[in-house]
Scaffold this active site. Structure first.
Site, mmCIF file in Angstrom:
data_model
loop_
_atom_site.group_PDB
_atom_site.id
_atom_site.type_symbol
_atom_site.label_atom_id
_atom_site.label_comp_id
_atom_site.label_asym_id
_atom_site.label_seq_id
_atom_site.Cartn_x
_atom_site.Cartn_y
_atom_site.Cartn_z
ATOM 1 C CB THR A 110 -3.236 -3.052 7.013
ATOM 2 O OG1 THR A 110 -4.806 -3.490 7.426
ATOM 3 C CG2 THR A 110 -3.510 -3.231 5.610
ATOM 4 C CG PHE A 126 0.615 -1.553 4.366
ATOM 5 C CD1 PHE A 126 0.068 -1.805 5.635
ATOM 6 C CD2 PHE A 126 0.513 -1.188 3.425
ATOM 7 C CE1 PHE A 126 -0.971 -0.954 5.649
ATOM 8 C CE2 PHE A 126 -0.413 0.201 3.722
ATOM 9 C CZ PHE A 126 -1.545 0.053 5.465
HETATM 10 O O1 LIG Z 1 -7.012 3.016 1.700
HETATM 11 C C1 LIG Z 1 -5.733 3.304 2.056
HETATM 12 O O2 LIG Z 1 -5.246 4.425 3.369
HETATM 13 C C2 LIG Z 1 -4.690 1.970 2.143
HETATM 14 O O3 LIG Z 1 -3.743 2.250 3.214
HETATM 15 C C3 LIG Z 1 -5.855 0.495 1.711
HETATM 16 C C4 LIG Z 1 -5.741 -0.187 2.661
HETATM 17 C C5 LIG Z 1 -6.232 -1.637 2.397
HETATM 18 O O4 LIG Z 1 -5.858 -1.940 0.846
HETATM 19 O O5 LIG Z 1 -6.105 -2.672 3.700
HETATM 20 C C6 LIG Z 1 -4.867 -0.696 3.706
HETATM 21 C C7 LIG Z 1 -5.005 0.068 4.734
HETATM 22 C C8 LIG Z 1 -6.828 -0.844 5.662
HETATM 23 O O6 LIG Z 1 -6.458 -1.962 5.724
HETATM 24 C C9 LIG Z 1 -7.353 0.113 4.766
HETATM 25 C C10 LIG Z 1 -7.206 0.511 3.365
#
Ligand SMILES: O=C(O)C(=O)C[C@]1(C(=O)O)C=C[C@@H](O)C=C1
Length: 291
Positions: A174, A176
């Site tokens: 992911t 950010f």
């Molecule tokens: O819920 C979390 O732990 C987050 O940081 C959010 C989140 C997202 O929105 O994508 C971050 C990484 C993963 O993809 C799953 C959830």
């Protein structure tokens, strides 16, 4: 510095914030402000309750986080950085696998494990939470509940890891973005550690055509192509005005301080309904270059 992050202790956003802070923020007088959802991170910034925010933008399996895209357009923020986190979803619970009736996670977490859930827990009720760490906290209350979250949250909430690495694809990352209020961006960037002189910069913009016409998008892409500017991402998102009307999120290699980038964006701006400059920031080239 106060950093707004999505989720409680153990969230992937918290991990992303710690990663980025370690590499880019001077000093160690920093505190994390944990938020229950992505909107709250933007609100903390807007209300000057934090100096920067760290929010998820896109995932390699499930794609973009729509609410983040929408708020980047609506709110007066800039992007000053990005970081990539390797996601290793686990199934966490106090109970036994055979007793699980309800599975909780952030929509992205459920989406990234869609096939696993269909195959392994076809009858389980799926419930969304504001973050994976919130899911883990809720799962501590009932033995028939399980959460999809990081292995770190198992320790934070004293849960067992019933099944590790359950996401539908082995490689799961992911991206950010690190955001600031636009009026503080310049000073914030000055306060950061000197960027790696060899890091490639990325510029993110949002474009709205306002009136669709043949070749409209082509003319925008052509401006970048003619100037040999590499696009790393382009994505359409509903403008929320009428069905079929879109805004375009574009990431490109280069810094707005480069004349070529500045001129190309200036030319595009004069030919579209709206162009929002989100920011230029040290970019990461691939999922292997998380920081
Ligand atoms: O819920 C979390 O732990 C987050 O940081 C959010 C989140 C997202 O929105 O994508 C971050 C990484 C993963 O993809 C799953 C959830």
């Amino acid at each position: 510095m106060r950093i707004g992050v999505l989720g409680l202790k153990g969230s992937y956003s918290e991990k992303a914030a710690k990663q980025w802070i370690a590499r880019n923020v001077c000093g160690d007088d920093n505190s994390l402000e944990h938020c229950s959802d992505i909107q709250d991170v933007f609100s903390l910034l807007e209300n000057k309750k934090c100096e920067i925010g760290v929010v998820p933008l896109e995932n390699s399996i499930e794609g973009s986080v729509g609410i983040t895209l929408d708020l980047l357009l609506e709110k007066d923020v800039n992007i000053i950085g990005e970081t990539i986190v390797t996601i290793e979803h686990c199934l966490l619970s106090r109970g036994k696998k055979e007793d699980i009736r309800v599975i909780l996670s952030h929509p992205q977490g459920l989406g990234q494990c869609r096939n696993f859930l269909k195959k392994t827990f076809p009858l389980a009720e799926l419930r969304t939470t504001g973050s994976t760490s919130h899911a883990a906290k809720l799962a501590t209350e009932f033995e028939e509940m399980a959460a999809i979250a990081s292995p770190e949250t198992a320790d934070v909430y004293n849960l067992d890891i019933l099944m590790p690495n359950i996401q539908d694809r082995k490689h799961n990352h992911t991206r950010f973005v690190v955001i600031t209020r636009s009026e503080t961006t310049e000073n914030m960037i000055k306060s950061l550690k000197q960027a790696d002189p060899y890091s490639t910069y990325k510029t993110s913009i949002i474009v709205y055509l306002d009136r669709d016409r043949p070749g409209a998008l082509y003319s925008i892409l052509g401006e970048f192509a003619r100037n040999n500017i590499n696009l790393t991402r382009i994505e359409s998102r509903p403008s929320k005005k009428v069905l079929g009307d879109y805004v375009f999120y574009i990431d490109l290699e280069g810094n707005i301080s480069d004349d070529i980038i500045k001129d190309a964006i200036y030319n595009i701006e004069s030919s579209v309904g709206m162009l929002k400059m989100l920011g230029s920031y040290p970019g990461l080239n691939s999922c292997c270059e998380s920081n």
